[in-house]
Design a protein around this motif. Structure first.
Motif, PDB file in Angstrom:
ATOM      1  N   GLY A   1       0.836  -1.193   0.000  1.00 41.76           N
ATOM      2  CA  GLY A   1       0.000   0.000   0.000  1.00 41.76           C
ATOM      3  C   GLY A   1       0.872   1.244   0.000  1.00 41.76           C
ATOM      4  O   GLY A   1       2.099   1.161   0.043  1.00 41.76           O
ATOM      5  N   ASN A   2       0.246   2.433  -0.053  1.00 41.19           N
ATOM      6  CA  ASN A   2       1.038   3.651   0.024  1.00 41.19           C
ATOM      7  C   ASN A   2       1.618   3.764   1.418  1.00 41.19           C
ATOM      8  O   ASN A   2       0.888   3.667   2.396  1.00 41.19           O
ATOM      9  CB  ASN A   2       0.180   4.875  -0.320  1.00 41.19           C
ATOM     10  CG  ASN A   2       0.072   5.047  -1.825  1.00 41.19           C
ATOM     11  OD1 ASN A   2       1.069   4.953  -2.540  1.00 41.19           O
ATOM     12  ND2 ASN A   2      -1.150   5.250  -2.308  1.00 41.19           N
ATOM     13  N   PRO A   3       2.938   3.951   1.529  1.00 44.60           N
ATOM     14  CA  PRO A   3       3.554   3.908   2.852  1.00 44.60           C
ATOM     15  C   PRO A   3       3.206   5.129   3.686  1.00 44.60           C
ATOM     16  O   PRO A   3       2.913   6.202   3.149  1.00 44.60           O
ATOM     17  CB  PRO A   3       5.052   3.881   2.533  1.00 44.60           C
ATOM     18  CG  PRO A   3       5.163   4.550   1.208  1.00 44.60           C
ATOM     19  CD  PRO A   3       3.908   4.217   0.465  1.00 44.60           C
ATOM     20  N   GLY A   4       3.224   4.943   5.000  1.00 48.10           N
ATOM     21  CA  GLY A   4       3.038   6.065   5.910  1.00 48.10           C
ATOM     22  C   GLY A   4       4.090   5.988   6.991  1.00 48.10           C
ATOM     23  O   GLY A   4       4.901   5.062   7.007  1.00 48.10           O
ATOM     24  N   GLY A   5       4.079   6.954   7.892  1.00 50.61           N
ATOM     25  CA  GLY A   5       4.953   6.925   9.063  1.00 50.61           C
ATOM     26  C   GLY A   5       6.417   6.784   8.719  1.00 50.61           C
ATOM     27  O   GLY A   5       6.922   7.429   7.794  1.00 50.61           O
ATOM     28  N   ASP A   6       7.092   5.902   9.464  1.00 54.51           N
ATOM     29  CA  ASP A   6       8.542   5.779   9.333  1.00 54.51           C
ATOM     30  C   ASP A   6       8.969   5.231   7.974  1.00 54.51           C
ATOM     31  O   ASP A   6      10.015   5.591   7.460  1.00 54.51           O
ATOM     32  CB  ASP A   6       9.084   4.876  10.446  1.00 54.51           C
ATOM     33  CG  ASP A   6       9.182   5.629  11.755  1.00 54.51           C
ATOM     34  OD1 ASP A   6       9.238   6.878  11.710  1.00 54.51           O
ATOM     35  OD2 ASP A   6       9.174   4.985  12.815  1.00 54.51           O
ATOM     36  N   ILE A   7       8.155   4.338   7.407  1.00 55.75           N
ATOM     37  CA  ILE A   7       8.514   3.758   6.105  1.00 55.75           C
ATOM     38  C   ILE A   7       8.561   4.854   5.055  1.00 55.75           C
ATOM     39  O   ILE A   7       9.485   4.945   4.247  1.00 55.75           O
ATOM     40  CB  ILE A   7       7.508   2.660   5.706  1.00 55.75           C
ATOM     41  CG1 ILE A   7       7.490   1.561   6.758  1.00 55.75           C
ATOM     42  CG2 ILE A   7       7.849   2.093   4.339  1.00 55.75           C
ATOM     43  CD1 ILE A   7       6.497   0.461   6.496  1.00 55.75           C
ATOM     44  N   LYS A   8       7.545   5.748   5.096  1.00 55.66           N
ATOM     45  CA  LYS A   8       7.522   6.860   4.148  1.00 55.66           C
ATOM     46  C   LYS A   8       8.716   7.773   4.379  1.00 55.66           C
ATOM     47  O   LYS A   8       9.365   8.214   3.436  1.00 55.66           O
ATOM     48  CB  LYS A   8       6.214   7.644   4.301  1.00 55.66           C
ATOM     49  CG  LYS A   8       6.113   8.825   3.343  1.00 55.66           C
ATOM     50  CD  LYS A   8       4.714   9.408   3.360  1.00 55.66           C
ATOM     51  CE  LYS A   8       4.608  10.744   2.636  1.00 55.66           C
ATOM     52  NZ  LYS A   8       5.501  10.950   1.523  1.00 55.66           N
ATOM     53  N   LYS A   9       9.010   8.008   5.673  1.00 55.46           N
ATOM     54  CA  LYS A   9      10.136   8.889   6.008  1.00 55.46           C
ATOM     55  C   LYS A   9      11.446   8.321   5.450  1.00 55.46           C
ATOM     56  O   LYS A   9      12.282   9.053   4.914  1.00 55.46           O
ATOM     57  CB  LYS A   9      10.238   9.066   7.530  1.00 55.46           C
ATOM     58  CG  LYS A   9       9.467  10.279   7.962  1.00 55.46           C
ATOM     59  CD  LYS A   9       9.687  10.862   9.318  1.00 55.46           C
ATOM     60  CE  LYS A   9      10.157  10.326  10.526  1.00 55.46           C
ATOM     61  NZ  LYS A   9       9.891  10.636  11.826  1.00 55.46           N
ATOM     62  N   TYR A  10      11.608   7.005   5.584  1.00 54.69           N
ATOM     63  CA  TYR A  10      12.841   6.376   5.094  1.00 54.69           C
ATOM     64  C   TYR A  10      12.937   6.468   3.574  1.00 54.69           C
ATOM     65  O   TYR A  10      13.974   6.839   3.012  1.00 54.69           O
ATOM     66  CB  TYR A  10      12.936   4.915   5.534  1.00 54.69           C
ATOM     67  CG  TYR A  10      14.029   4.162   4.812  1.00 54.69           C
ATOM     68  CD1 TYR A  10      15.372   4.396   5.100  1.00 54.69           C
ATOM     69  CD2 TYR A  10      13.721   3.253   3.802  1.00 54.69           C
ATOM     70  CE1 TYR A  10      16.375   3.746   4.417  1.00 54.69           C
ATOM     71  CE2 TYR A  10      14.723   2.594   3.105  1.00 54.69           C
ATOM     72  CZ  TYR A  10      16.048   2.845   3.417  1.00 54.69           C
ATOM     73  OH  TYR A  10      17.043   2.215   2.723  1.00 54.69           O
ATOM     74  N   LEU A  11      11.822   6.157   2.887  1.00 54.88           N
ATOM     75  CA  LEU A  11      11.847   6.193   1.415  1.00 54.88           C
ATOM     76  C   LEU A  11      12.084   7.618   0.916  1.00 54.88           C
ATOM     77  O   LEU A  11      12.807   7.835  -0.057  1.00 54.88           O
ATOM     78  CB  LEU A  11      10.548   5.628   0.850  1.00 54.88           C
ATOM     79  CG  LEU A  11      10.404   4.107   0.951  1.00 54.88           C
ATOM     80  CD1 LEU A  11       9.015   3.665   0.543  1.00 54.88           C
ATOM     81  CD2 LEU A  11      11.450   3.393   0.106  1.00 54.88           C
ATOM     82  N   ASP A  12      11.479   8.612   1.608  1.00 55.38           N
ATOM     83  CA  ASP A  12      11.711  10.012   1.232  1.00 55.38           C
ATOM     84  C   ASP A  12      13.175  10.368   1.400  1.00 55.38           C
ATOM     85  O   ASP A  12      13.766  11.062   0.567  1.00 55.38           O
ATOM     86  CB  ASP A  12      10.838  10.944   2.092  1.00 55.38           C
ATOM     87  CG  ASP A  12       9.389  10.892   1.656  1.00 55.38           C
ATOM     88  OD1 ASP A  12       9.136  10.379   0.545  1.00 55.38           O
ATOM     89  OD2 ASP A  12       8.511  11.339   2.410  1.00 55.38           O
ATOM     90  N   PHE A  13      13.762   9.864   2.501  1.00 60.66           N
ATOM     91  CA  PHE A  13      15.178  10.119   2.757  1.00 60.66           C
ATOM     92  C   PHE A  13      16.049   9.493   1.655  1.00 60.66           C
ATOM     93  O   PHE A  13      16.972  10.102   1.146  1.00 60.66           O
ATOM     94  CB  PHE A  13      15.563   9.553   4.126  1.00 60.66           C
ATOM     95  CG  PHE A  13      17.047   9.571   4.385  1.00 60.66           C
ATOM     96  CD1 PHE A  13      17.713  10.765   4.656  1.00 60.66           C
ATOM     97  CD2 PHE A  13      17.788   8.397   4.357  1.00 60.66           C
ATOM     98  CE1 PHE A  13      19.074  10.787   4.882  1.00 60.66           C
ATOM     99  CE2 PHE A  13      19.153   8.408   4.578  1.00 60.66           C
ATOM    100  CZ  PHE A  13      19.799   9.613   4.841  1.00 60.66           C
ATOM    101  N   LEU A  14      15.678   8.271   1.278  1.00 64.36           N
ATOM    102  CA  LEU A  14      16.475   7.541   0.280  1.00 64.36           C
ATOM    103  C   LEU A  14      16.523   8.269  -1.058  1.00 64.36           C
ATOM    104  O   LEU A  14      17.564   8.317  -1.712  1.00 64.36           O
ATOM    105  CB  LEU A  14      15.897   6.129   0.115  1.00 64.36           C
ATOM    106  CG  LEU A  14      16.556   5.175  -0.877  1.00 64.36           C
ATOM    107  CD1 LEU A  14      18.050   5.098  -0.659  1.00 64.36           C
ATOM    108  CD2 LEU A  14      15.944   3.795  -0.737  1.00 64.36           C
ATOM    109  N   VAL A  15      15.394   8.882  -1.479  1.00 68.52           N
ATOM    110  CA  VAL A  15      15.391   9.571  -2.774  1.00 68.52           C
ATOM    111  C   VAL A  15      15.807  11.039  -2.664  1.00 68.52           C
ATOM    112  O   VAL A  15      15.955  11.710  -3.667  1.00 68.52           O
ATOM    113  CB  VAL A  15      14.016   9.472  -3.486  1.00 68.52           C
ATOM    114  CG1 VAL A  15      13.682   8.024  -3.784  1.00 68.52           C
ATOM    115  CG2 VAL A  15      12.921  10.123  -2.667  1.00 68.52           C
TER     116      VAL A  15
END
Lengths: 274, 295
Positions: free
Chosen positions: A243-257
């Motif tokens: 699904g569309n990530p939220g919370g820490d997972i989203k934060k990590y993916l945002d950091f990665l890109v």
């Protein structure tokens, strides 16, 4: 001996179940999948944990297929994959009530590699296809010395092979005489130790001291040609979430890109998104 | 407070119960493995017939249409096992004979420790040596297409099974009673005659078991063949052809295959074949053991 292996097995099962349990815990992100992505997934995870000490990220390799399986079974939050998810995997995920969402995290290209002593510098896609299908068997036929070619490939199930198969082989089969090695690192070793060898590997693994990268149709494998798609073997590297990530997972993916995260991608020898 | 009699009873029954449970759990694990391999392996028969699997030479599991010929892989497994056994078993038995019959006690202790260390050597280390040392050497010296081949993997496997064969053979040679040797000498036999006509035949059963255990180890070994055998799925025509044994195919392909696909089931089917081969070797060991008991 038997008793001992039994005890070891029991311990393995116990620890495995413990880890599986921990993966469901709060503030814990697990990344599982492609060994190609492993190096920069690890370094970005470490950097992210330094900024966000409350989050814990565990990274493990095992292959794109394993990553997909872990996401389907719900035992990982992120599946790292060096290929796109296959339709049968997506179907299995849907059947398990999961919705895989694709994120492009880096770019890569696959380059043909030879021993540094080999005088050949460039091959066309046609020549590469003929070498790998077994039609060309001597270096003489592509402008090299009068020596046989030792064709080295990757397992039919590796993500790297799939890109090679799609972009270079175009449906033709690799000769059964081709040597097959099990990982990107092993391929570098095999080519570095054999003056007659040709192989292919991800740009991130090319070590100029050990092996020589060839250009394809005159196009050298570089970050620029990979990003622009000028070299035919460029590919994207992915992370899949449920699904569309939220919370820490989203934060990590945002950091990665982000620019900060992409610096680690570049440091590991891979090609950044921008 | 329980009386004395009951406590005694418990102390007698408890260990028995615990040991029974542990022993049963071992059997349970074995049954579970067998069930699991069958359940995951049998579905491949929907995609390919037994003859296609066993007699097909082409292993293209992900092409379309996929080809699941396992003959080259089974042949690869048998070839490395056979070659490494031919290299290691005579050497192992000779070493054992040397240690028990010829070597002075003080030196034999040193040899035994060396053998044990050899047995502890992790297979991945051996595989690495095969890849970065032996392969380039073979390739240059013999002008081969590649040094990663049947011979390279078999030599390393031979090193792996040598300690097993030598140690177990040595034990069974030791078990031959000294009185038999003495009797042989008393009849005027030389040391050589005693060794080959009395000691070796006396320990033949044990040596055969040691050899089969070595063969089983070679058959199941994965890391060394994965790293050093070259991995080309073809039936070897010479000792310097690359091969792809079943174990290395499973190890290399399982990680990246998509779960539930025909390829996935084919890999489990290979595991099933391997289990059958080792099980039948195991039965052979038991047969040899029981034949001794009847006599």
């Amino acid at each position: 001996m038997k008793m001992l292996s039994m005890v070891v097995l029991c311990f393995a099962v116990l620890t495995a179940s413990l880890f599986a349990g921990a993966a469901f815990g709060a503030e814990e992100i697990s990344i599982n999948g492609s060994t190609t992505i492993l190096p920069f997934a690890q370094s970005t995870a470490e950097a992210f944990m330094k900024i966000n000490p409350s989050t814990r990220i565990s990274v493990s390799g095992g292959g794109s297929g394993n990553g997909a399986k872990a996401l389907i079974d719900g035992v990982t939050s992120i599946a790292a994959m060096s290929r796109e998810m296959k339709s049968e995997e997506a179907d299995a995920a849907k059947a398990n009530g999961r919705n895989p969402v694709k994120h492009i995290v880096a770019v890569d290209c696959i380059v043909p590699v030879v021993h540094p002593s080999n005088p050949v510098k460039d091959l066309t896609t046609g020549q590469l296809r003929d070498i790998y299908s077994g039609k060309i068997t001597n270096w003489k036929e592509v402008g090299g010395p009068d020596k046989k070619i030792a064709v080295i490939g990757r397992d039919t199930s590796s993500g790297t092979y799939e890109v090679w198969n799609e972009k270079i082989m175009k449906g033709e089969q690799v000769t059964p005489r081709a040597l097959i090695v099990a990982s990107s690192g092993a391929l570098v070793q095999a080519v570095a130790g054999n003056t007659l060898a040709i192989g292919y590997d991800s740009l991130g693994y090319v070590n100029e001291k050990l092996i020589k990268a060839l250009s394809i149709e005159g196009v050298q494998g570089t970050p620029d040609t990979a990003r622009s798609g000028k070299i035919v073997t460029s590919r994207n590297l992915f992370m899949y979430t449920n699904g569309n990530p939220g919370g820490d997972i989203k934060k990590y993916l945002d950091f990665l890109v982000s620019d900060d995260g992409q610096r680690y991608v570049a440091r590991e020898g891979f090609v950044t998104l921008k | 407070m329980p009386n004395r009699g009951e406590t005694l009873k418990l102390s007698e029954t408890a260990p028995r119960a615990v040991i029974t449970v542990i022993a049963m759990s071992g059997i349970l694990v074995m049954a579970f493995i067998l069930y699991f391999l069958t359940k995951e392996g049998i579905p491949i028969l929907k995609d390919a017939s037994i003859t296609q699997l066993a007699a097909g030479r082409l292993w293209y599991p992900v092409s379309s249409p996929p080809l699941f010929g396992m003959m080259s892989l089974i042949g690869g497994s048998l070839a490395v096992t056979l070659t490494s056994s031919v290299l290691a078993i005579p050497l192992g038995v000779a070493l054992a004979l040397f240690l028990t019959e010829i070597c002075p006690k003080r030196i034999s202790g040193f040899f035994k420790i060396t053998l044990e260390i050899l047995g502890f050597l992790p297979s991945v280390v051996l595989g690495f040596i095969g890849m970065v040392v032996i392969a380039p050497y073979l390739q240059i010296k013999l002008e081969l297409l590649s040094g990663l081949n049947l011979m390279n993997a078999s030599m390393l496997l031979g090193v792996m099974i040598l300690p097993t064969v030598a140690t177990l053979s040595e034990e069974s040679l030791h078990a031959v009673p000294q009185s038999q040797r003495d009797a042989s000498y008393a009849l005027g036999a030389t040391r050589c005659e005693t060794m080959f006509n009395v000691v070796l035949p006396g320990a033949a059963r044990g040596i055969a078991q040691a050899a089969i255990l070595g063969v089983m180890r070679a058959m199941g070994e994965t890391m060394v063949v994965l790293m050093a055998s070259g991995g080309a799925a073809l039936l070897p025509e010479s000792a310097f052809d690359p091969v792809r044994p079943l174990t290395s195919a499973i190890a290399a392909e399982m990680g990246e295959t998509s779960v539930g696909s025909a390829h996935y089931h084919a890999l489990f089917f290979m595991g099933f074949i391997l289990l059958l081969i080792t099980l039948s070797l195991n039965v052979l060991v038991i047969k040899i053991e029981s034949r001794g008991e009847v006599k």
